[in-house]
Design a protein around this motif. Structure first.
Motif, mmCIF file in Angstrom:
data_model
loop_
_atom_site.group_PDB
_atom_site.id
_atom_site.type_symbol
_atom_site.label_atom_id
_atom_site.label_comp_id
_atom_site.label_asym_id
_atom_site.label_seq_id
_atom_site.Cartn_x
_atom_site.Cartn_y
_atom_site.Cartn_z
ATOM 1 N N GLU A 75 0.779 -1.444 0.350
ATOM 2 C CA GLU A 75 0.069 0.190 0.088
ATOM 3 C C GLU A 75 0.946 1.079 0.127
ATOM 4 O OE1 GLU A 75 -2.883 -0.603 3.463
ATOM 5 O OE2 GLU A 75 -3.382 -2.428 2.962
ATOM 6 N N PHE A 81 3.020 4.593 -1.020
ATOM 7 C CA PHE A 81 3.577 5.350 -2.285
ATOM 8 C C PHE A 81 3.769 6.709 -1.413
ATOM 9 C CE2 PHE A 81 -1.875 5.869 -0.786
ATOM 10 C CZ PHE A 81 -1.523 7.229 -1.003
ATOM 11 N N PRO A 108 -0.651 10.039 -11.547
ATOM 12 C CA PRO A 108 -0.612 8.801 -9.723
ATOM 13 C C PRO A 108 1.063 8.949 -8.787
ATOM 14 C CG PRO A 108 0.120 7.647 -11.626
ATOM 15 C CD PRO A 108 -0.011 8.542 -11.781
ATOM 16 N N LEU A 150 3.158 4.111 -8.407
ATOM 17 C CA LEU A 150 1.789 3.578 -8.800
ATOM 18 C C LEU A 150 1.919 4.059 -10.391
ATOM 19 C CD1 LEU A 150 -1.109 5.447 -6.119
ATOM 20 C CD2 LEU A 150 0.223 3.390 -6.592
ATOM 21 N N GLU A 151 3.019 3.940 -11.067
ATOM 22 C CA GLU A 151 3.039 4.718 -11.887
ATOM 23 C C GLU A 151 2.458 2.531 -12.935
ATOM 24 O OE1 GLU A 151 5.963 4.215 -9.895
ATOM 25 O OE2 GLU A 151 6.750 5.939 -9.932
ATOM 26 N N ASP A 152 1.839 1.744 -13.047
ATOM 27 C CA ASP A 152 1.974 1.076 -13.495
ATOM 28 C C ASP A 152 -0.077 1.417 -13.881
ATOM 29 O OD1 ASP A 152 4.161 -0.262 -13.230
ATOM 30 O OD2 ASP A 152 3.060 -2.081 -12.254
ATOM 31 N N LEU A 153 -0.205 2.365 -12.902
ATOM 32 C CA LEU A 153 -2.145 3.031 -12.776
ATOM 33 C C LEU A 153 -2.350 4.125 -14.790
ATOM 34 C CD1 LEU A 153 -3.123 4.130 -9.787
ATOM 35 C CD2 LEU A 153 -2.966 1.259 -11.133
#
Length: 365
Positions: free
Chosen positions: A222, A224, A267, A271-274
């Motif tokens: 969780e 970030f 983001p 959380l770059e994968d979002l």
């Protein structure tokens, strides 16, 4: 929930004793139960509640003795004396424990603040084309170091500033703060692309969390970091921004306060994968001589008063008239403390920068 029930236990016992004494069941001897009330309160409650419990037991003792016409018997006076002694002893014990815990908490918080100050240094008053000041407040409700970060440096590309907030508290948050700031302090001086400066900070955080055993599973799942990097060129009246999920900075221009909202929200770091792709260049906004720029963490705008109202940052800073960033932050600090009545729920970090005239600073090479 369990702690609240335990704290209510002495008062429940006191009411039970009162019910027994005022009913036909008063033949049951309740003296030991009533004497236990202030003793239990001393263990589970603060001195004020302990004193209240002691006063309640004495009142119950007088009431039941009068109702049952038991005055004049040795048992009543013995119970009354025992209740008085236990109540006084309980209050003294509760006060001593509270004072000890407060000293211990203060010591832990001093260590936490010292650890934070090792990593977070004050912003210099003068940085090339800007006059700046910084403020960092540690929440009074926590004994752990927080995850707020800030820095401002003068580089060959102009003044570069970062403000961020690592999710969570404690040593894991401070390690992430050190990793992000360490990357920024190095890369800011040789990387001309502001977006790449942010990417280096993100990469440093990824390397940090990849260390085996350095972070708990909860943090890894969780965790970030929100971050905002601003650049003020020496010879151009603009401010360039790269915002990764952070509260937008406030620009004060000609008496008006305006949040510099990103056109394409991004983001937080981690959380770059979002999203499919990150922007290739920073966003630019006018920042002329006489303008004022405030960078801050969410602890400022999420601060609440007893009525659960958020701190009105935009309105408040618009009413502050101050010639220096340091004085402005001091007045903003006072307004924040008044709003929360001295009870911050989260750490606060702010950087305030005034734009000076062009050609007022020499780049650091």
């Amino acid at each position: 929930m369990l702690l609240a029930l335990v704290r209510c236990l002495p008062f429940v016992i006191a009411l039970a004793v009162l019910a027994i004494e005022l009913t036909p069941a008063h033949f049951i001897y309740t003296g030991p139960l009533l004497t236990a009330v202030p003793a239990l309160a001393a263990v589970t409650a603060d001195p004020r509640r302990t004193a209240t419990a002691g006063a309640l037991t004495l009142a119950i003792s007088v009431t039941t003795a009068t109702y049952n016409q038991a005055w004049g018997t040795p048992q009543v006076y013995t119970n009354f004396l025992a209740l008085t002694l236990v109540s006084v002893a309980g209050f003294i014990t509760s006060s001593a424990v509270r004072a000890y815990r407060r000293r211990e908490l203060d010591q832990v918080r001093r260590i936490a603040v010292c650890a934070q100050e090792v990593i977070l240094r004050p912003v210099p008053e003068r940085l090339g084309p800007v006059r700046a000041a910084s403020l960092c407040l540690v929440a009074g409700t926590e004994a752990q170091v927080g995850g707020d970060l800030y820095e401002a440096v003068h580089t060959r590309y102009g003044v570069r500033m970062i403000v961020g907030d690592v999710r969570g508290k404690g040593l894991s948050a401070m390690r992430a703060v050190a990793a992000a700031l360490g990357a920024f302090r190095v890369v800011a001086h040789y990387e001309d692309d502001l977006v790449e400066v942010m990417n280096h900070c993100a990469a440093a955080l990824r390397r940090e969390v990849a260390v085996p055993g350095a972070y708990s599973e909860e943090v890894l799942m969780e965790g970030f970091t929100t971050a905002l990097i601003a650049q003020v060129p020496d010879d151009e009246p603009v401010v360039q921004l790269v915002n990764r999920g952070h509260p937008p900075p406030l620009l004060l221009h000609a008496g008006r306060t305006q949040p510099l909202l990103p056109t394409s929200p991004l983001p937080p770091l981690g959380l770059e994968d979002l999203i499919a792709g990150l922007p290739e260049k920073p966003e630019s906004h006018p920042f002329v001589a006489g303008d004022r720029l405030l960078l801050y963490t969410d602890g400022v705008i999420e601060a609440r008063n007893p009525g659960n109202d958020f701190f009105p940052l935009t309105q408040t800073i618009g009413t502050i008239s101050s010639s220096t960033p340091e004085e402005c932050l001091r007045q903003l600090h006072q307004a924040l403390i008044r709003h929360t009545e001295g009870h911050l729920a989260d750490d606060v970090a702010m950087i305030l920068a005034d734009r000076l005239g062009e050609g007022t600073g020499r780049p650091v090479t």
